[in-house]
Write a protein that holds these residues in place. Structure first.
Motif, PDB file in Angstrom:
ATOM      1  N   ARG A   1      -9.327   6.682  -3.541  1.00 40.31           N
ATOM      2  CA  ARG A   1      -9.272   5.215  -3.480  1.00 40.31           C
ATOM      3  C   ARG A   1      -8.150   4.743  -2.548  1.00 40.31           C
ATOM      4  O   ARG A   1      -8.352   3.851  -1.726  1.00 40.31           O
ATOM      5  CB  ARG A   1      -9.075   4.633  -4.872  1.00 40.31           C
ATOM      6  CG  ARG A   1      -9.023   3.109  -4.874  1.00 40.31           C
ATOM      7  CD  ARG A   1      -9.107   2.549  -6.271  1.00 40.31           C
ATOM      8  NE  ARG A   1      -9.022   1.096  -6.246  1.00 40.31           N
ATOM      9  CZ  ARG A   1     -10.027   0.298  -5.926  1.00 40.31           C
ATOM     10  NH1 ARG A   1     -11.192   0.800  -5.590  1.00 40.31           N
ATOM     11  NH2 ARG A   1      -9.868  -1.006  -5.912  1.00 40.31           N
ATOM     12  N   ILE A   2      -6.990   5.366  -2.659  1.00 39.38           N
ATOM     13  CA  ILE A   2      -5.876   4.956  -1.794  1.00 39.38           C
ATOM     14  C   ILE A   2      -6.170   5.326  -0.353  1.00 39.38           C
ATOM     15  O   ILE A   2      -5.777   4.612   0.586  1.00 39.38           O
ATOM     16  CB  ILE A   2      -4.552   5.590  -2.277  1.00 39.38           C
ATOM     17  CG1 ILE A   2      -3.351   4.703  -1.871  1.00 39.38           C
ATOM     18  CG2 ILE A   2      -4.342   6.972  -1.732  1.00 39.38           C
ATOM     19  CD1 ILE A   2      -3.155   3.507  -2.710  1.00 39.38           C
TER      20      ILE A   2
ATOM     21  N   LEU B   1       0.830  -1.204   0.000  1.00 44.70           N
ATOM     22  CA  LEU B   1       0.000   0.000   0.000  1.00 44.70           C
ATOM     23  C   LEU B   1       0.864   1.253   0.000  1.00 44.70           C
ATOM     24  O   LEU B   1       0.545   2.239  -0.676  1.00 44.70           O
ATOM     25  CB  LEU B   1      -0.924  -0.023   1.217  1.00 44.70           C
ATOM     26  CG  LEU B   1      -2.004   1.060   1.314  1.00 44.70           C
ATOM     27  CD1 LEU B   1      -2.843   1.106   0.055  1.00 44.70           C
ATOM     28  CD2 LEU B   1      -2.881   0.805   2.534  1.00 44.70           C
TER      29      LEU B   1
ATOM     30  N   ARG C   1      -8.373   2.699   1.249  1.00 43.31           N
ATOM     31  CA  ARG C   1      -7.570   1.515   1.603  1.00 43.31           C
ATOM     32  C   ARG C   1      -6.713   1.784   2.839  1.00 43.31           C
ATOM     33  O   ARG C   1      -6.521   0.897   3.677  1.00 43.31           O
ATOM     34  CB  ARG C   1      -6.707   1.113   0.414  1.00 43.31           C
ATOM     35  CG  ARG C   1      -7.523   0.643  -0.788  1.00 43.31           C
ATOM     36  CD  ARG C   1      -6.646   0.408  -1.991  1.00 43.31           C
ATOM     37  NE  ARG C   1      -5.669  -0.639  -1.745  1.00 43.31           N
ATOM     38  CZ  ARG C   1      -4.635  -0.901  -2.537  1.00 43.31           C
ATOM     39  NH1 ARG C   1      -4.428  -0.162  -3.630  1.00 43.31           N
ATOM     40  NH2 ARG C   1      -3.795  -1.861  -2.250  1.00 43.31           N
TER      41      ARG C   1
ATOM     42  N   GLU D   1     -11.654  -2.100 -10.028  1.00 41.97           N
ATOM     43  CA  GLU D   1     -10.512  -1.416  -9.427  1.00 41.97           C
ATOM     44  C   GLU D   1     -10.654   0.103  -9.508  1.00 41.97           C
ATOM     45  O   GLU D   1     -10.092   0.823  -8.687  1.00 41.97           O
ATOM     46  CB  GLU D   1      -9.212  -1.846 -10.118  1.00 41.97           C
ATOM     47  CG  GLU D   1      -8.778  -3.260  -9.788  1.00 41.97           C
ATOM     48  CD  GLU D   1      -8.482  -3.428  -8.307  1.00 41.97           C
ATOM     49  OE1 GLU D   1      -7.811  -2.575  -7.730  1.00 41.97           O
ATOM     50  OE2 GLU D   1      -8.959  -4.431  -7.740  1.00 41.97           O
TER      51      GLU D   1
ATOM     52  N   LYS E   1      -8.915   1.555   5.860  1.00 38.66           N
ATOM     53  CA  LYS E   1      -9.224   0.166   6.207  1.00 38.66           C
ATOM     54  C   LYS E   1      -8.056  -0.472   6.940  1.00 38.66           C
ATOM     55  O   LYS E   1      -8.243  -1.245   7.879  1.00 38.66           O
ATOM     56  CB  LYS E   1      -9.552  -0.630   4.941  1.00 38.66           C
ATOM     57  CG  LYS E   1     -10.902  -0.298   4.330  1.00 38.66           C
ATOM     58  CD  LYS E   1     -11.160  -1.151   3.084  1.00 38.66           C
ATOM     59  CE  LYS E   1     -12.520  -0.829   2.473  1.00 38.66           C
ATOM     60  NZ  LYS E   1     -12.765  -1.635   1.237  1.00 38.66           N
TER      61      LYS E   1
END
Length: 546
Positions: free
Chosen positions: A266-267, A34, A270, A184, A273
């Motif tokens: 989007r990053i 990541l 993540r 994606e 999360k």
């Protein structure tokens, strides 16, 4: 560039700066994959924002047979990209540019070969001013059997400002497209357009059914408001509508920033999360005084500071009796039987007398427990990765800490065999009193023998020692000397114990100060650096999502 666009770019710049801090602070706490993707996004964003903001890069992507190259030619109005049924038809990306000025560096960054660059700078552009600034790319087929073209398609899909997915009625639900790309890129609605090409093969009812089905499929995959444009590149149907959508995007000059914002969103999702922000405690970046004192107390116990002070006080008490006590008391004590001798434990006093001190040893296990207690108290509620980080920081010097504590305190540990000068003076004074006491006893004996019992005659000059009139005064002197000796012994003993107590307090304060200094350098400072890193990380995480 408009004021709104400038403000948007500045806001994006702040978020990218926050992501940069996350990448700097994240190693060891965030998934390396990541962090790598975040770093790649930062590089991509930095490169794109430095290049022309007057151009919008639109990529036509799709599988073999979707009519992507035909649509590219239809939009450009020229036969620029080869078409046919051979697999793959497009081996290299082609670019058509409306307004070539300033586009060169951007095309270089896109790695479009010179022979595949085309410019709309002729009379054919009349009436297409709305497309000025468009860079239209015809990508290689993403499902190509050639690894080279497949990789190039993937690369350009990742960096294009806007992606137009060209789908055909037969394969619009193709898993390779949806699984690898559409899913994606969920959340990229503003910079993604879906073209259902080859509608000339469908009846109006079939077209409506296909559009509805594609719309439902895209929504299930996370595209909240899909933009679907039906076209027939070969017949020219819907191409004007697609041009209008592209012109609207180009005129607003926001697609590049929107694409980067979507990638950043989007990053960020993540990251959230992996490192949830909700409910995350916000500890101070410094260790509070209560925990500092608690750590110092625990380390003092591990080193044995109270034991060292007590040993010093006790040893001084035993040794002082040999120097400042009334000699007759010591001599009488030696005549009494010692019950410990029957237990064959040896002479404990001799053992105490043999203690010299000068060294302190720390218990490694107790030191480790003290450090762990500090880190556990600071990390309650933290994410496991940060809990481990604080623990590692607290224990970063754990191997050397016992030796550091032992060495530091050994420097100030007192020599327990030392004899203060005033003890020696008191010993001389006590023996002087002993001599006076013995002289008084001798005088009394002489006066009794020669003055009372008339046992003989004293030599000339010594008659005074035989006078009976001196007996009361000599007796009073003997009693006074005896009392003075006892009083001196008691007072001296009290002074010794009072001094030993004060020395113990002074010693323990100094040892605590040194333990606190070592703890601050080897434990608290690394922990505070990690706490500051933790707070800065979550501040950056909050900034990157705003």
């Amino acid at each position: 560039m408009s004021v709104g666009t400038t403000q948007t770019r500045q806001g994006l710049g702040g978020r990218l700066a926050a992501l940069s801090r996350i990448v700097e602070l994240g190693p060891g706490r965030v998934d390396p994959k990541l962090l790598t993707e975040s770093g790649q996004l930062l590089l991509r964003a930095g490169d794109r924002l430095k290049l022309s903001s007057e151009h919008t890069v639109v990529a036509l992507a799709g599988g073999t047979g979707s009519g992507k190259s035909t649509l590219f030619n239809s939009i450009s109005g020229l036969e620029l990209s080869p078409t046919g049924v051979r697999r793959p038809t497009t081996a290299r990306a082609h670019a058509c540019v409306w307004g070539l000025d300033g586009a060169g560096p951007l095309l270089d960054w896109l790695q479009i070969q010179w022979r595949h660059r085309f410019a709309r700078a002729s009379a054919l552009d009349k009436g297409e001013s709305g497309l000025h600034g468009l860079i239209l790319l015809d990508l290689p087929d993403h499902d190509s059997i050639r690894a080279l073209t497949d990789a190039e398609a993937d690369r350009l899909i990742q960096i294009a400002d806007l992606v137009v997915w060209v789908l055909d009625p037969q394969k619009y639900a193709d898993a390779s497209t949806h699984r690898r790309y559409v899913t994606e890129l969920a959340g990229h609605d503003a910079v993604t357009i879906f073209v259902l090409n080859q509608i000339d093969r469908l009846s109006p009812e079939e077209l409506a059914e296909c559009v509805a089905d594609l719309n439902d499929l895209l929504r299930r995959e996370g595209v909240e408001a899909p933009i679907i444009v039906p076209t027939s590149a070969t017949k020219g149907e819907g191409v004007d509508e697609l041009r209008a959508v592209l012109a609207e995007t180009v005129v607003r000059r926001r697609a590049a920033v929107q694409r980067l914002e979507a990638d950043l969103d989007r990053i960020t999702i993540r990251l959230l999360k992996a490192m949830p922000e909700e409910g995350v405690p916000v500890p101070a970046s410094t260790v509070d005084d209560a925990r500092r004192i608690g750590l110092t107390d625990a380390l003092c116990d591990a080193v044995g500071v109270p034991a060292v002070g007590e040993a010093m006080e006790n040893v001084y008490g035993v040794r002082s009796a040999e120097w400042v006590g009334w000699p007759y008391t010591r001599w009488a004590a030696k005549l009494r039987p010692d019950p410990l001798n029957s237990l064959r434990l040896g002479d404990l006093k001799d053992e105490i007398r043999g203690v010299k001190g000068g060294s302190v040893s720390a218990q490694a296990a107790e030191v480790d427990n003290a450090v762990r207690a500090l880190s556990d108290g600071l990390t309650a509620g933290m994410h496991e990765a940060w809990q481990n980080g604080v623990r590692e920081a607290a224990r970063s010097n754990s191997a050397e800490l016992p030796q550091l504590l032992s060495g530091e305190l050994s420097e100030i540990a007192p020599r327990l065999d030392r004899v203060p000068a005033w003890w020696r003076l008191l010993l001389v004074w006590q023996y002087l009193l002993v001599l006076l006491f013995l002289a008084g006893i001798a005088w009394l004996g002489t006066a009794l023998a020669y003055g009372v019992f008339e046992m003989g005659t004293l030599p000339p000059g010594l008659e005074v020692f035989g006078e009976t009139a001196s007996l009361p005064w000599v007796g009073l002197m003997v009693l006074s000397v005896l009392g003075l000796g006892l009083l001196t012994a008691v007072a001296s003993r009290n002074f010794v114990m009072l001094g030993a107590g004060n020395e113990r307090d002074r010693l323990e304060r100094e040892m605590r100060r040194r333990v606190g200094a070592v703890a601050s350098t080897t434990v608290i400072e690394p922990v505070e650096r990690e706490l500051a890193r933790y707070n800065e990380f979550y501040s950056a995480l909050r900034a990157v999502r705003s």
